[in-house]
Design a protein around this motif. Structure first.
Motif, PDB file in Angstrom:
ATOM      1  N   LEU A 312     -12.104   9.581   2.419  1.00 34.56           N
ATOM      2  CA  LEU A 312     -10.950   8.909   3.021  1.00 34.56           C
ATOM      3  C   LEU A 312     -11.371   7.774   3.947  1.00 34.56           C
ATOM      4  O   LEU A 312     -10.670   6.767   4.066  1.00 34.56           O
ATOM      5  N   ARG A 322      -9.515   1.710   1.145  1.00 36.01           N
ATOM      6  CA  ARG A 322      -8.319   2.263   0.512  1.00 36.01           C
ATOM      7  C   ARG A 322      -7.359   2.863   1.537  1.00 36.01           C
ATOM      8  O   ARG A 322      -6.142   2.749   1.403  1.00 36.01           O
ATOM      9  N   TYR A 323      -7.924   3.508   2.537  1.00 33.99           N
ATOM     10  CA  TYR A 323      -7.098   4.233   3.501  1.00 33.99           C
ATOM     11  C   TYR A 323      -7.265   3.642   4.898  1.00 33.99           C
ATOM     12  O   TYR A 323      -7.416   4.347   5.891  1.00 33.99           O
ATOM     13  N   LEU A 326      -6.340   4.974   8.752  1.00 36.50           N
ATOM     14  CA  LEU A 326      -6.243   6.430   8.837  1.00 36.50           C
ATOM     15  C   LEU A 326      -7.043   6.970  10.022  1.00 36.50           C
ATOM     16  O   LEU A 326      -6.577   7.848  10.752  1.00 36.50           O
ATOM     17  N   ILE A 338      -0.301   6.674   4.611  1.00 41.41           N
ATOM     18  CA  ILE A 338      -1.497   5.873   4.341  1.00 41.41           C
ATOM     19  C   ILE A 338      -2.282   6.482   3.172  1.00 41.41           C
ATOM     20  O   ILE A 338      -2.766   5.774   2.286  1.00 41.41           O
ATOM     21  N   ILE A 339      -2.401   7.811   3.169  1.00 38.94           N
ATOM     22  CA  ILE A 339      -3.144   8.494   2.107  1.00 38.94           C
ATOM     23  C   ILE A 339      -2.447   8.321   0.755  1.00 38.94           C
ATOM     24  O   ILE A 339      -3.096   8.052  -0.259  1.00 38.94           O
ATOM     25  N   LYS A 340      -1.135   8.458   0.751  1.00 37.78           N
ATOM     26  CA  LYS A 340      -0.377   8.286  -0.491  1.00 37.78           C
ATOM     27  C   LYS A 340      -0.471   6.855  -0.999  1.00 37.78           C
ATOM     28  O   LYS A 340      -0.734   6.609  -2.185  1.00 37.78           O
ATOM     29  N   GLY A 342      -2.748   4.757  -0.548  1.00 34.94           N
ATOM     30  CA  GLY A 342      -4.096   4.444  -1.001  1.00 34.94           C
ATOM     31  C   GLY A 342      -4.386   4.956  -2.397  1.00 34.94           C
ATOM     32  O   GLY A 342      -5.454   4.691  -2.953  1.00 34.94           O
ATOM     33  N   TYR A 344      -4.245   8.381  -3.363  1.00 32.87           N
ATOM     34  CA  TYR A 344      -4.939   9.667  -3.403  1.00 32.87           C
ATOM     35  C   TYR A 344      -4.323  10.609  -4.441  1.00 32.87           C
ATOM     36  O   TYR A 344      -5.040  11.330  -5.132  1.00 32.87           O
TER      37      TYR A 344
END
Length: 496
Positions: A312, A322-323, A326, A338-340, A342, A344
């Motif tokens: 991450l 990507r994240y 975070l 943020i995770i979504k 990016g 994930y």
């Protein structure tokens, strides 16, 4: 064969329930849980011959005191394996009355301290958790290794309880770190043996949450990723650590072998261990398709957590993280988005699912607040067990050392009860003679365990000490040998 009992003992009630003297040197420690928050006195009564036909070498009561019931030289009746009876020190620990039979923190911390003490006195610098019955029984420890084993492998009951069973890797790691050994809690091949997902199989969802909370709090302190968010991903991706992938590969985040941007730094995956299974992927229109994929396989859950966080923080989309954003984010809803965003997960309801899990279990209680570091109090006492002798507790180590120096005979102990500094010895008349009763007492280049070993040992005999200094790892100080060979810990000597 000589055995020395622990100096941590504050209560002794020897039981006749034992099988006589050992015929094998000690190279195993077997922690158990005695159901009920009992005292060391209650344990002593349990092991009377008119009561249960059982016993153990040591017991830790609910208040953290240590009791001795069978001397180390004798084999207790705490284990059901005759092969391991010969080799194991057994320890009963006060626990809750219901699954997962959790220990109070004071009991767990004293277990760590007692294991450190046992290892030191037996010349061991590593405590290993192999996590497998057959592997443990067949493994022959090296001369400097001690191995953890458990009662549940030999009896039809959950002992130690699932709470402790899930922490055997943590216990091995903390003890090895305190001993100054190498890669802590390893199986001799160098691979870490921490928490095994198999320990979650018999736990309720609530107990799994409680058992892993500390792992994610520790991860946030290292990475800056909210513990609540990582825990929610763990729960969702692995079904509370009980999914096929978690149970067979310790992979609790669904991390595939091949990931976009998988050249990040800090990965704990060895690059080759894998587990192949079918998985479902959701398309943009909401439909699903089943694919066969290779997933990463880890030696322990901790490695899975570390690898996940490293991904991450380091995975990129081109030149951009990507994240991004975070790390350090304190709003779990924003962090999840943020995770979504990016990429994930493919699930269209991923954000809602994670937020629902966080709120259901109040996972924000595991998030690090403010600075994120707990105060590590340094306590000045004569011995860790003698809490009444405490002169003070300090946030700053140097201040604790000054207090110890002002009180000859006092030492500084860390939060785990490990002696990290002994007050400077006042005037000691030298030279003097000491008797060494063990053949493998290490000789060091300086007065303390922070100095390198010379690679040589004393023999059993009488030696002349020409200088005494305080130093790390010895309560009685360090003595310089007249021969010029180096320094030895006076904890393992008797002055003549």
């Amino acid at each position: 064969m000589a055995y020395t009992n622990s100096s941590l003992v504050s209560y002794t009630k020897l039981s006749p329930n034992h099988s006589g003297q050992r015929t094998h040197s000690i190279d195993r420690i077997t922690p158990h849980c005695v159901v009920g928050q009992c005292s060391v006195e209650t344990l002593g009564n349990i092991f009377l011959p008119t009561s249960r036909q059982a016993s153990c070498n040591y017991g830790i009561g609910v208040d953290g005191r240590v009791g001795m019931y069978v001397e180390e030289k004798n084999r207790s009746w705490c284990s059901s394996s005759s092969a391991n009876d010969q080799r194991a020190i057994t320890i009963e620990c006060a626990s809750d009355t219901t699954e997962p039979y959790a220990f109070k923190d004071v009991v767990y911390q004293k277990l760590i301290t007692l294991c450190v003490d046992i290892c030191k006195r037996n010349g061991k610098k590593k405590l290993l958790w192999l996590g497998d019955k057959d592997k443990t029984l067949s493994y022959e420890p090296k001369s400097d290794e001690m191995v953890l084993t458990v009662h549940r492998w030999f009896a039809n009951k959950s002992c130690p309880g699932n709470w402790m069973y899930a922490r055997m890797g943590d216990l091995a790691e903390k003890v090895t770190a305190a001993l100054g050994g190498g890669a802590s809690g390893t199986d001799g091949s160098g691979s870490a043996q921490g928490t095994q997902a198999s320990a979650f199989s018999g736990l309720s969802e609530a107990d799994v949450v409680k058992s892993v909370g500390a792992l994610f709090t520790a991860d946030q302190k290292k990475t800056g990723i909210l513990a609540s968010v990582s825990m929610a991903q763990f729960i969702l991706e692995s079904g509370y650590g009980k999914s096929e992938l978690a149970q067979n590969a310790n992979n609790v985040f669904g991390m595939k072998c091949s990931l976009s941007g998988n050249t990040w730094s800090g990965s704990t995956w060895d690059g080759k261990s894998k587990y192949t299974k079918q998985t479902k992927e959701q398309n943009a229109d909401g439909s699903y398709e089943t694919i066969t994929a290779d997933f990463r396989k880890y030696p322990c859950v901790e490695d899975s957590i570390t690898d996940h966080s490293a991904y991450l923080l380091g995975a990129k989309n081109g030149n951009k993280l990507r994240y991004d954003g975070l790390k350090g984010c304190t709003d779990y809803k924003k962090a999840v988005q943020i995770i979504k965003d990016g990429g994930y997960a493919t699930s269209l309801t991923y954000v809602e699912n994670l937020c629902s899990i966080i709120e259901r279990w109040s996972l924000t209680q595991y998030d690090v607040k403010e600075s994120g570091t707990a105060i590590a109090w340094y306590r000045v006492r004569k011995t860790w067990a003698d809490s009444k002798s405490q002169k003070g507790a300090y946030k700053i180590l140097d201040n604790a050392k000054k207090c110890a120096d002002a009180n000859p005979g006092y030492s500084v102990f860390d939060v785990n009860g490990v002696n990290i500094y002994t007050s400077k010895t006042t005037t000691v008349e030298v030279p003097f003679l000491v008797k060494v009763s063990i053949s493998n007492l290490n000789i060091r280049k300086g007065p303390g365990t922070d100095y390198d070993r010379t690679g040589k040992f004393t023999s059993i005999g009488v030696f002349t000490i020409v200088e005494v200094k305080s130093g790390k790892g010895a309560t009685a100080g360090w003595g310089r040998l007249k021969s010029g060979a180096g320094w030895i810990s006076l904890d393992y000597t008797t002055k003549i």
